[in-house]
Enzyme design. Structure first.
Site, short mmCIF file in Angstrom:
data_model
loop_
_atom_site.label_atom_id
_atom_site.label_comp_id
_atom_site.label_asym_id
_atom_site.label_seq_id
_atom_site.Cartn_x
_atom_site.Cartn_y
_atom_site.Cartn_z
N TYR A 136 -37.77 -23.19 -7.20
CA TYR A 136 -36.97 -22.23 -6.44
C TYR A 136 -35.52 -22.67 -6.47
O TYR A 136 -35.22 -23.84 -6.28
CB TYR A 136 -37.46 -22.18 -4.98
CG TYR A 136 -36.65 -21.27 -4.09
CD1 TYR A 136 -36.68 -19.88 -4.28
CD2 TYR A 136 -35.86 -21.77 -3.06
CE1 TYR A 136 -35.95 -19.04 -3.47
CE2 TYR A 136 -35.12 -20.93 -2.24
CZ TYR A 136 -35.17 -19.56 -2.44
OH TYR A 136 -34.44 -18.72 -1.64
N ASP A 168 -31.17 -29.12 -9.89
CA ASP A 168 -31.01 -28.52 -8.57
C ASP A 168 -31.52 -29.54 -7.55
O ASP A 168 -32.72 -29.69 -7.34
CB ASP A 168 -31.79 -27.20 -8.49
CG ASP A 168 -31.64 -26.54 -7.12
OD1 ASP A 168 -31.02 -27.16 -6.23
OD2 ASP A 168 -32.15 -25.41 -6.95
N LYS A 206 -28.45 -28.19 1.72
CA LYS A 206 -29.28 -28.78 2.77
C LYS A 206 -28.66 -30.04 3.43
O LYS A 206 -27.73 -29.90 4.20
CB LYS A 206 -30.70 -29.00 2.24
CG LYS A 206 -31.32 -27.63 1.88
CD LYS A 206 -32.81 -27.55 1.76
CE LYS A 206 -33.24 -26.09 1.70
NZ LYS A 206 -33.72 -25.62 0.43
#
Ligand SMILES: *Cc1c(COP(=O)(O)O)cnc(C)c1O
Length: 372
Positions: free
Chosen positions: A86, A181, A209
């Site tokens: 994702y 990522d 995050k």
């Protein structure tokens, strides 16, 4: 754990204080300021491959911008993503396609056009042969390969021995940029993320995050010659009115400073090991009906007898309905796990041995209740 950002737990006093203090001098300037520079310097000092960095406001913006940059730098249109990874919700990354060998992507979400999906090639994770075959055929039109070095959005899938190094070698051989990522793995697996942990150097990295300490921050960075293509220095446009926002930068700086404390990662790692050491014997009692995977402070439980779990297809076959029942049983006992079997769990530095014990006891009781 807010899906990953809260590495010090909820409402960390130092992060909150930094935000409160900074807010008194304004919430946005629309121009570069010293907090942005300070956080950039911290990120560059911590993440091995990042020589230059640009801040945005979310992980989605980071991956979207990194891919645009890779396309602008290479002059190529297509990208490779790995099945089950994702990367936020940009149209061309919301493509997972079927399993098996790389096929042209099909839209995963309503509203994603075929046109958007057709430039995204999907390859299974942990399969160097499949990747090699796609590169062999298409390499001259592929700008970049983007992956989560440790996929954490399809359960937790661990890279098999040598996989990430193999990916790096293939990208080099075919002149394809490698984008890690690290929106989850960054500052989580180690101070320098998965690239430090596995000693594999990507060309570009995306962060989010933990970087924002619970405020909206994303970033992309990497090789200087590639980053030099971003406007105003180069021709690849990217901007954000509230990017590098002072409150978010202040939270990020406070977070990075704490992460730089000696022993932070060895202590967090020990908590992960403690959870594993206490949980594995509990799970063994259920005769292979439940599997546990973890790496450092990330963990996942699966309802399956499959002990391999190195591919997305294997995770797809897990009993997600049973996970739902398990989730409710845990909630009843005061433990709030991520509400999907495809999500991972996180430990924070705020968790102590007593929370770990309580969690293990709740898991033991819940499994007993739902499996017997
Ligand atoms: C969460 C996540 C994103 C998206 O970040 P947002 O801040 O939610 O847009 C991208 N990549 C990975 C690996 C993520 O886990």
């Amino acid at each position: 754990m807010s899906w990953g950002p809260l590495i010090f737990g909820h409402a960390d006093p130092q992060v909150i204080e930094a935000v409160r203090e900074t807010a008194l001098s304004g919430t946005s300037f629309g121009t570069p300021h010293r907090y942005e520079v300070e956080l950039a310097e911290l990120v560059i000092s911590m993440v091995p491959s990042i020589e230059k960095v640009r801040f945005v406001s979310s992980g989605t913006e980071a991956t979207m911008s990194a891919v645009r940059l890779a396309r602008g730098f290479t002059g190529r249109d297509k990208i490779i993503k790995l099945d089950g990874c994702y990367h936020g919700h940009a149209d061309f990354l919301l493509v997972a396609a079927g399993s098996g060998l790389a096929t042209f992507g099909t839209p995963d979400s309503a509203g994603v056009t075929e046109g958007n999906a057709k430039d995204t090639l999907v390859v299974p994770y942990n399969d160097l042969e499949a990747l090699s075959a796609v590169l062999e055929k298409e390499s001259t039109s592929i700008a970049a390969l983007i992956l989560e070095p440790v996929p954490c959005n399809y359960g937790l899938i661990l890279p098999s021995e040598g996989y990430l190094k193999g990916v790096r070698e293939l990208c080099d051989r075919y002149g394809v940029l490698l984008i890690f990522d690290e929106v989850i793995s960054g500052f989580r697996l180690a101070k320098g993320g998965a690239q430090e942990y596995f000693e594999v150097t990507p060309d570009l990295t995306t962060l989010g995050k933990i970087l924002g300490g619970g405020l909206p921050v994303g970033a992309y960075g990497g090789r200087k010659d590639i980053m030099a293509k971003i406007a105003p220095e180069g021709p690849v446009y990217q901007a954000g009115t509230l990017s590098g926002n002072p409150l978010a930068m202040a939270a990020g700086i406070a977070t990075m400073k704490k992460l730089n404390n000696q022993n932070f990662y060895t202590d967090l790692s020990a908590k992960g090991r403690s959870l594993r050491d206490k949980l594995v014997p509990v799970i063994k009692k259920f005769n292979g009906a439940v599997q546990f995977r973890d790496i450092e402070s990330i963990f996942c439980l699966y309802f399956t007898a499959d002990t391999d779990l190195s591919t997305v297809d294997q995770v797809r076959k897990c009993d997600m309905k049973m996970f739902g029942t398990f989730h409710s049983a845990m909630l009843k006992r005061g433990i709030y796990l991520s509400p999907s079997g495809y999500e991972v769990g996180f430990l924070s530095s705020a968790h102590t041995e007593s929370e770990i014990d309580r969690t293990v006891a709740a898991i033991a009781e819940s499994l007993e209740e739902i499996l017997s």
